[in-house]
Design a protein around this motif. Structure first.
Motif, PDB file in Angstrom:
ATOM      1  N   SER A   1      -4.963 -32.673 -34.726  1.00  0.00           N
ATOM      2  CA  SER A   1      -5.544 -31.938 -33.592  1.00  0.00           C
ATOM      3  C   SER A   1      -4.568 -30.887 -33.071  1.00  0.00           C
ATOM      4  CB  SER A   1      -5.970 -32.895 -32.483  1.00  0.00           C
ATOM      5  OG  SER A   1      -4.860 -33.491 -31.871  1.00  0.00           O
ATOM      6  N   GLN A   2      -3.267 -31.178 -33.087  1.00  0.00           N
ATOM      7  CA  GLN A   2      -2.286 -30.185 -32.662  1.00  0.00           C
ATOM      8  C   GLN A   2      -2.271 -29.005 -33.634  1.00  0.00           C
ATOM      9  OE1 GLN A   2       1.298 -32.485 -32.406  1.00  0.00           O
ATOM     10  NE2 GLN A   2       0.843 -33.247 -30.357  1.00  0.00           N
ATOM     11  N   GLY A   3      -2.409 -29.285 -34.921  1.00  0.00           N
ATOM     12  CA  GLY A   3      -2.463 -28.214 -35.920  1.00  0.00           C
ATOM     13  C   GLY A   3      -3.700 -27.362 -35.739  1.00  0.00           C
ATOM     14  N   LYS A   4      -4.835 -28.003 -35.472  1.00  0.00           N
ATOM     15  CA  LYS A   4      -6.068 -27.250 -35.242  1.00  0.00           C
ATOM     16  C   LYS A   4      -5.945 -26.400 -33.989  1.00  0.00           C
ATOM     17  CE  LYS A   4      -9.353 -30.243 -37.603  1.00  0.00           C
ATOM     18  NZ  LYS A   4     -10.525 -31.108 -37.454  1.00  0.00           N
ATOM     19  N   GLN A   5      -5.344 -26.944 -32.936  1.00  0.00           N
ATOM     20  CA  GLN A   5      -5.162 -26.182 -31.704  1.00  0.00           C
ATOM     21  C   GLN A   5      -4.243 -24.997 -31.951  1.00  0.00           C
ATOM     22  OE1 GLN A   5      -6.783 -26.702 -28.752  1.00  0.00           O
ATOM     23  NE2 GLN A   5      -5.909 -24.738 -28.203  1.00  0.00           N
ATOM     24  N   PHE A   6      -3.184 -25.180 -32.741  1.00  0.00           N
ATOM     25  CA  PHE A   6      -2.274 -24.085 -33.068  1.00  0.00           C
ATOM     26  C   PHE A   6      -3.011 -22.974 -33.811  1.00  0.00           C
ATOM     27  CE2 PHE A   6       0.537 -22.109 -36.217  1.00  0.00           C
ATOM     28  CZ  PHE A   6       1.429 -21.472 -35.359  1.00  0.00           C
ATOM     29  N   LEU A   7      -3.826 -23.350 -34.801  1.00  0.00           N
ATOM     30  CA  LEU A   7      -4.580 -22.342 -35.548  1.00  0.00           C
ATOM     31  C   LEU A   7      -5.584 -21.618 -34.653  1.00  0.00           C
ATOM     32  CD1 LEU A   7      -5.186 -24.205 -38.919  1.00  0.00           C
ATOM     33  CD2 LEU A   7      -3.587 -22.348 -38.460  1.00  0.00           C
ATOM     34  N   LEU A   8      -6.215 -22.349 -33.751  1.00  0.00           N
ATOM     35  CA  LEU A   8      -7.149 -21.725 -32.819  1.00  0.00           C
ATOM     36  C   LEU A   8      -6.419 -20.733 -31.918  1.00  0.00           C
ATOM     37  CD1 LEU A   8     -10.016 -21.600 -31.639  1.00  0.00           C
ATOM     38  CD2 LEU A   8      -9.353 -23.442 -30.103  1.00  0.00           C
ATOM     39  N   ASN A   9      -5.251 -21.123 -31.417  1.00  0.00           N
ATOM     40  CA  ASN A   9      -4.459 -20.214 -30.581  1.00  0.00           C
ATOM     41  C   ASN A   9      -4.033 -18.976 -31.367  1.00  0.00           C
ATOM     42  OD1 ASN A   9      -4.649 -22.046 -28.490  1.00  0.00           O
ATOM     43  ND2 ASN A   9      -2.596 -22.876 -28.779  1.00  0.00           N
ATOM     44  N   LEU A  10      -3.653 -19.178 -32.614  1.00  0.00           N
ATOM     45  CA  LEU A  10      -3.244 -18.059 -33.464  1.00  0.00           C
ATOM     46  C   LEU A  10      -4.411 -17.115 -33.710  1.00  0.00           C
ATOM     47  CD1 LEU A  10      -0.665 -17.203 -34.911  1.00  0.00           C
ATOM     48  CD2 LEU A  10      -1.479 -18.434 -36.911  1.00  0.00           C
TER      49      LEU A  10
END
Length: 79
Positions: A34-43
């Motif tokens: 979920s942290q990786g998905k949030q990072f990609l969404l922020n990017l």
């Protein structure tokens, strides 16, 4: 008789502890995902904001592939 019940209870406790460890491990993996998905969404959001501010200079053309340096082609291994 009491020793066998104690062994049985300890065996059950070991099984429960193993299940708890598996659950904790799974939760850590889910957090990382979920942290990786949030990072990609922020990017992605950052990219879209930058594109909207600067405008898309290349129209709707797809991004070009990087082809490397022309000096890298055909030189062979010099070591």
């Amino acid at each position: 008789m009491e020793k066998s019940l104690l062994r049985y209870d300890l065996g059950k406790l070991v099984v429960v502890i193993r299940h708890i460890n598996d659950i904790v491990h799974s939760l850590r993996l889910f957090q990382q995902i979920s942290q990786g998905k949030q990072f990609l969404l922020n990017l992605r959001t950052f990219k879209e904001k930058k594109l909207s501010v600067h405008g898309n200079r290349h129209g709707s053309s797809p991004p070009r592939m990087w082809r490397g340096s022309p000096n890298m082609a055909g030189n062979g291994d010099r070591n």
